[in-house]
Design a protein around this motif. Structure first.
Motif, PDB file in Angstrom:
ATOM      1  N   LEU A   1       0.801  -1.225   0.000  1.00  0.00           N
ATOM      2  CA  LEU A   1       0.000   0.000   0.000  1.00  0.00           C
ATOM      3  C   LEU A   1       0.836   1.279   0.000  1.00  0.00           C
ATOM      4  CD1 LEU A   1      -2.796  -0.972   2.551  1.00  0.00           C
ATOM      5  CD2 LEU A   1      -2.939  -0.926   0.053  1.00  0.00           C
ATOM      6  N   GLY A   2       2.125   1.166   0.261  1.00  0.00           N
ATOM      7  CA  GLY A   2       2.961   2.364   0.361  1.00  0.00           C
ATOM      8  C   GLY A   2       2.596   3.184   1.581  1.00  0.00           C
ATOM      9  N   GLU A   3       2.505   2.502   2.722  1.00  0.00           N
ATOM     10  CA  GLU A   3       2.028   3.129   3.958  1.00  0.00           C
ATOM     11  C   GLU A   3       3.148   3.222   4.991  1.00  0.00           C
ATOM     12  OE1 GLU A   3      -0.900   1.365   7.255  1.00  0.00           O
ATOM     13  OE2 GLU A   3      -1.860   1.679   5.318  1.00  0.00           O
ATOM     14  N   TRP A   4       3.276   4.401   5.612  1.00  0.00           N
ATOM     15  CA  TRP A   4       4.225   4.554   6.704  1.00  0.00           C
ATOM     16  C   TRP A   4       3.863   3.595   7.832  1.00  0.00           C
ATOM     17  CZ3 TRP A   4       3.166   9.959   5.195  1.00  0.00           C
ATOM     18  CH2 TRP A   4       4.304  10.625   4.712  1.00  0.00           C
ATOM     19  N   VAL A   5       4.907   3.115   8.525  1.00  0.00           N
ATOM     20  CA  VAL A   5       4.698   2.344   9.748  1.00  0.00           C
ATOM     21  C   VAL A   5       5.636   2.890  10.813  1.00  0.00           C
ATOM     22  CG1 VAL A   5       3.905   0.222   8.635  1.00  0.00           C
ATOM     23  CG2 VAL A   5       6.320   0.521   9.079  1.00  0.00           C
TER      24      VAL A   5
ATOM     25  N   PHE B   1       2.591   7.215   2.075  1.00  0.00           N
ATOM     26  CA  PHE B   1       3.663   8.173   1.835  1.00  0.00           C
ATOM     27  C   PHE B   1       3.676   8.566   0.360  1.00  0.00           C
ATOM     28  CE2 PHE B   1       5.634   3.916   2.273  1.00  0.00           C
ATOM     29  CZ  PHE B   1       6.181   3.731   1.019  1.00  0.00           C
ATOM     30  N   PRO B   2       4.125   9.788   0.048  1.00  0.00           N
ATOM     31  CA  PRO B   2       4.140  10.240  -1.340  1.00  0.00           C
ATOM     32  C   PRO B   2       5.231   9.528  -2.136  1.00  0.00           C
ATOM     33  CG  PRO B   2       5.203  11.856   0.052  1.00  0.00           C
ATOM     34  CD  PRO B   2       4.639  10.799   0.974  1.00  0.00           C
ATOM     35  N   ALA B   3       5.017   9.408  -3.413  1.00  0.00           N
ATOM     36  CA  ALA B   3       6.045   8.864  -4.301  1.00  0.00           C
ATOM     37  C   ALA B   3       7.128   9.923  -4.454  1.00  0.00           C
ATOM     38  CB  ALA B   3       5.430   8.518  -5.648  1.00  0.00           C
ATOM     39  N   GLU B   4       8.330   9.607  -4.007  1.00  0.00           N
ATOM     40  CA  GLU B   4       9.450  10.540  -4.100  1.00  0.00           C
ATOM     41  C   GLU B   4      10.670   9.796  -4.624  1.00  0.00           C
ATOM     42  OE1 GLU B   4       9.672  13.711  -0.841  1.00  0.00           O
ATOM     43  OE2 GLU B   4       8.775  11.984   0.179  1.00  0.00           O
ATOM     44  N   PRO B   5      11.125  10.131  -5.820  1.00  0.00           N
ATOM     45  CA  PRO B   5      12.321   9.481  -6.350  1.00  0.00           C
ATOM     46  C   PRO B   5      13.483   9.594  -5.369  1.00  0.00           C
ATOM     47  CG  PRO B   5      11.294  10.829  -8.034  1.00  0.00           C
ATOM     48  CD  PRO B   5      10.589  11.142  -6.732  1.00  0.00           C
TER      49      PRO B   5
END
Length: 84
Positions: free
Chosen positions: A5-9, A67-71
């Motif tokens: 999910l691309g979720e902070w933990v 979290f945002p997609a950040e290269p």
């Protein structure tokens, strides 16, 4: 789930020679090294990639926030810095 999910933990991580610390991370990939599982992540506190031994994570709490997609802070960034 958090990786997918691309979720902070938030984790509590026990070090072998010091007190446990709490970190907010962007989990990227689980890796198995024959005897040890590790979690590669972007650590918000250190503003850098870190690898955490899964057996030393004492608590793990999903934040419910993506979290945002950040290269440079993603799996491609991890792979570029840790080839092989």
């Amino acid at each position: 789930r958090a990786i997918r999910l691309g979720e902070w933990v938030d984790i509590t991580y026990a070090t072998p020679d010091g007190p446990a610390g709490t970190r907010r991370i962007r989990p990227l990939v689980l890796e198995f090294w024959g005897r040890v599982w590790t979690l590669a992540a972007w650590c918000e506190a250190r503003a850098d990639f870190r690898s955490f031994r899964v057996d030393r994570i004492t608590t793990l709490a999903p934040t419910g926030q993506r979290f945002p997609a950040e290269p440079g802070r993603d799996l491609a960034g991890w792979r570029a810095r840790h080839p092989g």
